[in-house]
Design an enzyme around this catalytic site. Structure first.
Site, mmCIF file in Angstrom:
data_model
loop_
_atom_site.group_PDB
_atom_site.id
_atom_site.type_symbol
_atom_site.label_atom_id
_atom_site.label_comp_id
_atom_site.label_asym_id
_atom_site.label_seq_id
_atom_site.Cartn_x
_atom_site.Cartn_y
_atom_site.Cartn_z
ATOM 1 N N CYS A 226 -5.488 -2.743 0.100
ATOM 2 C CA CYS A 226 -5.963 -3.324 1.356
ATOM 3 C C CYS A 226 -7.476 -3.573 1.306
ATOM 4 C CB CYS A 226 -5.551 -2.422 2.514
ATOM 5 S SG CYS A 226 -5.669 -3.278 4.077
ATOM 6 N N HIS B 188 0.329 -2.000 1.798
ATOM 7 C CA HIS B 188 0.142 -0.550 1.633
ATOM 8 C C HIS B 188 1.326 0.074 0.891
ATOM 9 C CE1 HIS B 188 -3.446 0.166 4.123
ATOM 10 N NE2 HIS B 188 -3.056 -0.936 4.718
ATOM 11 N N GLU C 106 1.670 2.959 -0.162
ATOM 12 C CA GLU C 106 1.829 4.388 0.153
ATOM 13 C C GLU C 106 2.711 4.624 1.362
ATOM 14 O OE1 GLU C 106 -0.781 2.542 0.547
ATOM 15 O OE2 GLU C 106 -1.990 3.081 2.296
#
Ligand code: XMP
Length: 537
Positions: A79, A168, A170
């Site tokens: 990001c 993202h 994660e």
């Protein structure tokens, strides 16, 4: 040497999550403030740049010189990290037409690039940004696009390689996010994936022996997971050179002091149990204000602990069960301490003790795994968090031993009920519970776990200033209500109320009202955090 990934934190809410995902790949990682890159640490194998609340154009945006890092290590920018690399390497970042937020699918993926090896077509990713990369860095190639984000992922062949993704990986909603991180951490950086609870125990015991030598160590036990695991770990390293102190302030759960003392003794710990309940009850008499109650208990705890610790003449160290999230929360990204976390604040200075925090690199689920690796009993390991001031912050109004007794009884019925009620889980729910380290066997795609193991924390609250009318047999009652609170959470920073089954709630409510004298009504707290908190006071 223990290999290590460095995650440079630009202030994103999901930085910790990146850390957890990397650890789930059995790879050690450290989250560092963005400007504290350890350039001379030979154990570093790669660097991840996190997201940020800022735009690269904000005057207060965090900036750093990437040159020395790119010369030494592979880099993955996530990001803001990806945008910052673009911005500083001949690319362009501009405000997105509309905020790029939520689920998207990768309509183009270059699966020949190592980062996307094994990816499915149309893999779902999660976006959350206001700016977007309109030109990738000079010399880079696009390796992933979505319908609206053309430069969703890029690869810049340079030194050890630089990758940038605007989504993202994660977060849970990026379905193959863990695969992407694995491709980077293992495929690109060459992690041996040898970070495990067993290896942690082995290395830490060795390090503690070297660090402490023949010194004596004092540790404050609370009955909770963190301090208990820290104690067993230290006990393994230095045996009876460790003295533990467990203070009973009188506001623990029903029979907790006795039960936990028994557990500790079975584990071979050298524990001094101090029953200081009378002192605390007398100091708290008539006090209604929540903060005042907390202060009295905090100070009283230090006084009692200090008095006991003074008796151990040759102590050099104070050990604490501080874990990684406690410390990350304590550091802002400029590296200054903004909230100090001390279970026994002020004591180390007062007693001139050195601090030993053997769990300071671990996340909560890892602490539990270490506890299992040390052979600790499951009920100690899976125990819910419990606040230091105990039931004092769950009795609204002033505190008396009788009110504590009433609350202990109600709380005990609730907690036992949660432990006894089993539910079957499958799919994502099962995966989430297993990932948190709950031991359960998968059979025909299902696991069976207790409600207790499915939730983060639960307890009862006595609304001792409120009375309502009820009827029991032929008698009119005029007694207190009890509120039940059960929440799901991963870190206590945010929490949702647990959607407990109605038949369970019906049984617990009936049991409490029938069995606990002084309670004639049971309510369930359906507030999330924020805006409510987990504890009522
Ligand atoms: P809140 O109520 O702030 O609680 O949502 C978040 C988590 O912290 C625990 N808690 C405490 N733990 N000492 C502790 O050791 C305290 O004074 C304390 N106050 C709250 C709470 O139980 C929850 O897990």
């Amino acid at each position: 040497m223990q290999q290590k990934i460095i995650i440079l934190d630009f202030g994103s809410q999901t930085t910790q999550l990146i850390g957890r995902r990397v650890r789930e790949l059995d790879t050690f990682c450290e989250i560092m403030p963005y400007n504290k890159m350890p350039l001379d640490d030979p154990s570093v194998i790669g660097v991840i740049l996190s997201g940020s609340p800022f735009s690269v154009y904000d005057p207060e945006a965090f900036r750093l010189d990437l040159e020395p890092i790119r010369q030494r290590y592979p880099i993955l920018g996530i990001c803001y990290g990806a945008q910052y690399i673009s911005h500083t390497n001949g690319g362009k970042v501009e405000p997105a037409g509309s905020r790029e937020y939520g689920r998207q699918h990768l309509t183009y993926i270059n699966r020949d690039n190592i980062l996307f090896q094994g990816f499915d077509e149309n893999s779902q990713v999660w976006m959350s940004h206001g700016d977007t990369i309109t030109r990738i860095p000079t010399g880079a190639e696009v390796i992933g696009s979505t319908e609206t984000v053309e430069n969703a992922a890029y690869y810049l062949p340079s030194n050890h390689g630089i990758w940038g993704v605007q989504f993202h990986p994660e977060v849970f909603h990026s379905i193959q996010g863990t695969l992407l991180l694995k491709n980077f951490v293992v495929g690109v950086c060459g992690s041996r994936q040898d970070w495990s609870a067993d290896s942690f125990v082995e290395t830490t015991v060795k390090e503690l022996k070297e660090q402490i030598g023949d010194d004596r160590v004092i540790l404050g036990l609370s009955g909770g997971v963190d301090s208990s695991v820290a104690a067993v770990l230290l006990n393994r390293a230095i045996g009876d050179k460790l003295t533990c102190i467990f203070v009973d302030h009188g506001m623990l759960r029903k029979d907790e002091f006795t039960n936990v003392m028994r557990d500790y003794e079975c584990l071979g710990l050298n524990v001094i149990g101090v029953d200081a309940s009378e002192k605390f009850f007398s100091e708290l008499a008539g006090v209604r204000e929540p903060e005042k109650k907390r202060k009295i208990i905090g100070k009283g705890f230090i006084d009692v602990f200090d008095a006991e610790a003074q008796k151990i003449k040759d102590a050099r160290w104070l050990a604490q069960g501080t874990i990684y999230p406690d410390r990350i929360e304590s550091l802002n990204i400029t590296g200054k301490v903004i909230k100090s976390h001390h279970n026994v604040g002020g004591l180390p200075e007062k007693m001139n003790l050195k601090i030993c925090e053997p769990l300071k690199w671990l996340f909560k689920d890892e602490v539990r795994r270490v506890g299992r690796s040390l052979g600790m009993p499951e009920h100690l390991i899976t125990r819910h968090p419990f606040p230091g001031p105990g039931l004092a912050v769950r009795i609204l109004g002033d505190i008396t031993p009788e009110k504590v007794r009433v609350l202990q009884e109600a709380d005990d019925i609730f907690i036992r009920g949660l432990r006894d009620y089993k539910v079957k889980l499958s799919g994502e729910d099962a995966r989430r519970v297993l990932a948190a380290g709950v031991p359960a066997d998968m059979q025909d795609g299902e696991i069976e776990v207790s409600l207790y193991d499915q939730i983060w924390q639960a307890g009862a609250i006595l609304l001792s200033d409120v009375r309502s009318v009820g009827v029991m047999g032929d008698e009119r009652t005029y007694e207190n209500p009890v509120a039940l609170r059960a929440v799901t959470s991963s870190d206590a920073m945010t929490a949702d109320w647990a959607h407990l089954p109605y038949d369970f709630m019906a049984k617990v409510s009936t049991d409490i009202i029938n069995k606990v004298k002084g309670v004639n009504r049971v309510c369930y707290d359906i507030s999330s955090k924020p805006p409510a908190t987990i504890e009522w006071e």
